[in-house]
Scaffold this motif. Structure first.
Motif, PDB file in Angstrom:
ATOM      1  N   GLY A 160      -3.929  -3.735 -14.672  1.00  0.00           N
ATOM      2  CA  GLY A 160      -3.597  -5.074 -14.439  1.00  0.00           C
ATOM      3  C   GLY A 160      -4.444  -6.118 -14.841  1.00  0.00           C
ATOM      4  O   GLY A 160      -5.714  -6.025 -15.042  1.00  0.00           O
ATOM      5  N   PRO A 161      -3.935  -7.524 -14.801  1.00  0.00           N
ATOM      6  CA  PRO A 161      -4.892  -8.578 -15.239  1.00  0.00           C
ATOM      7  C   PRO A 161      -6.140  -8.656 -14.384  1.00  0.00           C
ATOM      8  O   PRO A 161      -5.801  -8.410 -13.044  1.00  0.00           O
ATOM      9  N   ALA A 162      -7.246  -8.908 -14.768  1.00  0.00           N
ATOM     10  CA  ALA A 162      -8.320  -9.263 -14.240  1.00  0.00           C
ATOM     11  C   ALA A 162      -8.516 -10.563 -13.266  1.00  0.00           C
ATOM     12  O   ALA A 162      -9.066 -10.401 -12.144  1.00  0.00           O
ATOM     13  N   THR A 163      -7.783 -11.548 -13.684  1.00  0.00           N
ATOM     14  CA  THR A 163      -7.864 -12.865 -12.982  1.00  0.00           C
ATOM     15  C   THR A 163      -6.401 -13.431 -12.854  1.00  0.00           C
ATOM     16  O   THR A 163      -5.411 -13.016 -13.518  1.00  0.00           O
ATOM     17  N   GLU A 183       0.876  -1.361   0.116  1.00  0.00           N
ATOM     18  CA  GLU A 183       0.096  -0.171  -0.009  1.00  0.00           C
ATOM     19  C   GLU A 183       0.880   1.394  -0.081  1.00  0.00           C
ATOM     20  O   GLU A 183       0.436   2.420  -0.460  1.00  0.00           O
ATOM     21  N   LEU A 184       2.039   1.262   0.682  1.00  0.00           N
ATOM     22  CA  LEU A 184       3.039   2.402   0.779  1.00  0.00           C
ATOM     23  C   LEU A 184       3.913   2.395  -0.319  1.00  0.00           C
ATOM     24  O   LEU A 184       4.456   3.600  -0.642  1.00  0.00           O
ATOM     25  N   ALA A 185       3.770   1.600  -1.465  1.00  0.00           N
ATOM     26  CA  ALA A 185       4.631   1.439  -2.583  1.00  0.00           C
ATOM     27  C   ALA A 185       4.451   2.767  -3.370  1.00  0.00           C
ATOM     28  O   ALA A 185       5.451   3.080  -3.976  1.00  0.00           O
ATOM     29  N   SER A 186       3.457   3.123  -3.338  1.00  0.00           N
ATOM     30  CA  SER A 186       3.155   4.217  -4.424  1.00  0.00           C
ATOM     31  C   SER A 186       3.237   5.646  -3.732  1.00  0.00           C
ATOM     32  O   SER A 186       2.848   6.649  -4.408  1.00  0.00           O
ATOM     33  N   VAL A 187       3.622   5.888  -2.479  1.00  0.00           N
ATOM     34  CA  VAL A 187       3.789   7.175  -1.918  1.00  0.00           C
ATOM     35  C   VAL A 187       5.060   7.978  -2.654  1.00  0.00           C
ATOM     36  O   VAL A 187       6.208   7.145  -2.463  1.00  0.00           O
ATOM     37  N   PRO A 188       5.025   9.048  -2.897  1.00  0.00           N
ATOM     38  CA  PRO A 188       6.206   9.675  -3.760  1.00  0.00           C
ATOM     39  C   PRO A 188       7.018  10.415  -2.990  1.00  0.00           C
ATOM     40  O   PRO A 188       7.116  11.307  -2.980  1.00  0.00           O
ATOM     41  N   GLY A 189       7.595   9.681  -1.867  1.00  0.00           N
ATOM     42  CA  GLY A 189       8.438  10.219  -0.868  1.00  0.00           C
ATOM     43  C   GLY A 189       9.202   8.991  -0.093  1.00  0.00           C
ATOM     44  O   GLY A 189       8.907   7.847  -0.107  1.00  0.00           O
ATOM     45  N   THR A 190      10.257   9.476   0.559  1.00  0.00           N
ATOM     46  CA  THR A 190      10.872   8.373   1.398  1.00  0.00           C
ATOM     47  C   THR A 190       9.908   7.967   2.689  1.00  0.00           C
ATOM     48  O   THR A 190       8.873   8.689   3.360  1.00  0.00           O
ATOM     49  N   LEU A 191      10.095   6.825   2.862  1.00  0.00           N
ATOM     50  CA  LEU A 191       9.466   6.263   3.940  1.00  0.00           C
ATOM     51  C   LEU A 191      10.216   5.907   5.258  1.00  0.00           C
ATOM     52  O   LEU A 191      11.249   5.591   5.071  1.00  0.00           O
ATOM     53  N   VAL A 192       9.452   6.267   6.236  1.00  0.00           N
ATOM     54  CA  VAL A 192      10.368   6.077   7.624  1.00  0.00           C
ATOM     55  C   VAL A 192       9.610   5.354   8.596  1.00  0.00           C
ATOM     56  O   VAL A 192       8.164   5.586   8.862  1.00  0.00           O
ATOM     57  N   ALA A 229      10.834   7.274 -10.562  1.00  0.00           N
ATOM     58  CA  ALA A 229       9.658   7.923 -11.594  1.00  0.00           C
ATOM     59  C   ALA A 229       9.154   6.595 -12.441  1.00  0.00           C
ATOM     60  O   ALA A 229       8.052   6.434 -12.530  1.00  0.00           O
ATOM     61  N   GLU A 230      10.007   5.996 -12.648  1.00  0.00           N
ATOM     62  CA  GLU A 230       9.831   4.621 -13.583  1.00  0.00           C
ATOM     63  C   GLU A 230       9.096   3.709 -12.558  1.00  0.00           C
ATOM     64  O   GLU A 230       8.097   3.026 -13.157  1.00  0.00           O
ATOM     65  N   ARG A 283       1.621   2.382 -11.132  1.00  0.00           N
ATOM     66  CA  ARG A 283       0.385   3.066 -11.247  1.00  0.00           C
ATOM     67  C   ARG A 283      -0.342   2.625 -12.342  1.00  0.00           C
ATOM     68  O   ARG A 283      -1.481   2.235 -12.724  1.00  0.00           O
ATOM     69  N   ARG A 284       0.567   2.134 -13.618  1.00  0.00           N
ATOM     70  CA  ARG A 284       0.086   1.467 -14.668  1.00  0.00           C
ATOM     71  C   ARG A 284      -0.448  -0.102 -14.298  1.00  0.00           C
ATOM     72  O   ARG A 284      -1.475  -0.309 -15.122  1.00  0.00           O
TER      73      ARG A 284
END
Length: 288
Positions: free
Chosen positions: A244-247, A154-163, A231-232, A238-239
């Motif tokens: 993503g695949p439905a099943t 869930e945190l993977a898409s946070v656009p910042g450093t995680l602490v 960014a990549e 996000r894509r």
């Protein structure tokens, strides 16, 4: 002694996270002038007061009792008392139940002041050397592996450093999960902040996880700092989330077509679809 303001005063006091010399003159003055100091552990805070020859009365007010103590504390404040609140170390209210007391005091129209002090969040962030323009403080992750991995996803898409805070007993396992979810990110383990054996170990997530796992023991409270996604990576996640695949069957077919190793594919899809890895692996073999 100067009289407190009408309605009393609640002082939220940041205390040293290791080195007692980090206590500012204002911290010492506030603790000395208080009618009572509310704390997590009277033994821990008692050592702090003794170091500065302070004799203010201490009362336990940790996460187990603070909710029941709030009404009585508000009565004290309304009666004009000076009440100081501290945690065992660092800034109260940050990953700390003191927030409940501050919220209640403000709702009651009572005066609250914050006496700045050290914070493991910002100290570890700076010590890590990782980008600090944007960061997200998570506090403690869930202890169970499946729940922890899900939260990291869930945190993977946070656009910042995680602490992240972690105990020395669990930090090796947590770093292994971080490496699983963030294989391409730099990570730092910062421990024993401001103390004699302060340490900051940095590296790619997998390398750092292996290094810490090889240690006989890890001591001291730990902070894990995880670099922000590139960014990549962010674009890819996000894509994947939007298209993503439905099943599970579609995801298996897509992964096999892309040449993804079966074991890695099973691990990834088990996490994404919330099913046992063994079941996914069997499905992959059947698809082959």
């Amino acid at each position: 002694m100067a009289q407190g303001p009408v309605g009393g005063l609640l002082s939220i006091v940041g205390t040293p996270i290791g080195n007692l010399r980090d206590a500012s003159p204002r911290v010492i003055e506030t603790l000395g002038r208080a009618d009572v100091v509310l704390c997590e552990d009277t033994r821990v805070t008692g050592k702090l007061l003794a170091a500065f020859d302070l004799h203010t009365r201490l009362e336990r007010c940790d996460e187990n009792v603070i909710a029941s103590r709030v009404p009585a504390v508000l009565e004290r404040l309304e009666a004009g008392e000076r009440v100081a609140f501290v945690s065992d170390a660092g800034m109260p209210g940050v990953s700390d139940p003191g927030q409940k007391l501050v919220d209640a005091a403000l709702d009651a129209g009572l005066k609250v002041e914050v006496i700045p002090g050290p914070s493991a969040v910002t100290c570890a962030l700076v010590a890590s050397g990782l980008a600090s323009e944007h960061f997200y403080f998570e506090g403690f992750l869930p202890r169970k592996k499946s729940a922890q991995v899900a939260r990291l996803e869930e945190l993977a898409s946070v656009p910042g450093t995680l602490v992240v805070y972690e105990s020395p007993r669990r930090v090796a396992a947590t770093l292994a999960n971080v490496a699983e979810v963030f294989p391409g990110r730099r990570v730092a383990l910062v421990r024993e902040l401001t103390k004699l054996h302060e340490e900051c170990v940095r590296g790619m997530s997998g390398e750092l996880a292996a290094e810490v796992a090889a240690r006989d023991e890890v001591r001291g409270e730990c902070v894990v700092v995880i670099a922000a996604p590139s960014a990549e990576e962010l674009d890819g996640r996000r894509r994947a989330a939007s298209s993503g695949p439905a099943t599970l069957e579609d995801a298996i077919a897509q992964g096999l077509a892309a040449g993804e190793p079966k074991s890695a594919l099973a691990k990834r899809l088990a996490r994404e679809f919330g099913v046992p890895k063994s079941d996914v692996y069997d499905a992959i073999l059947n698809a082959k």
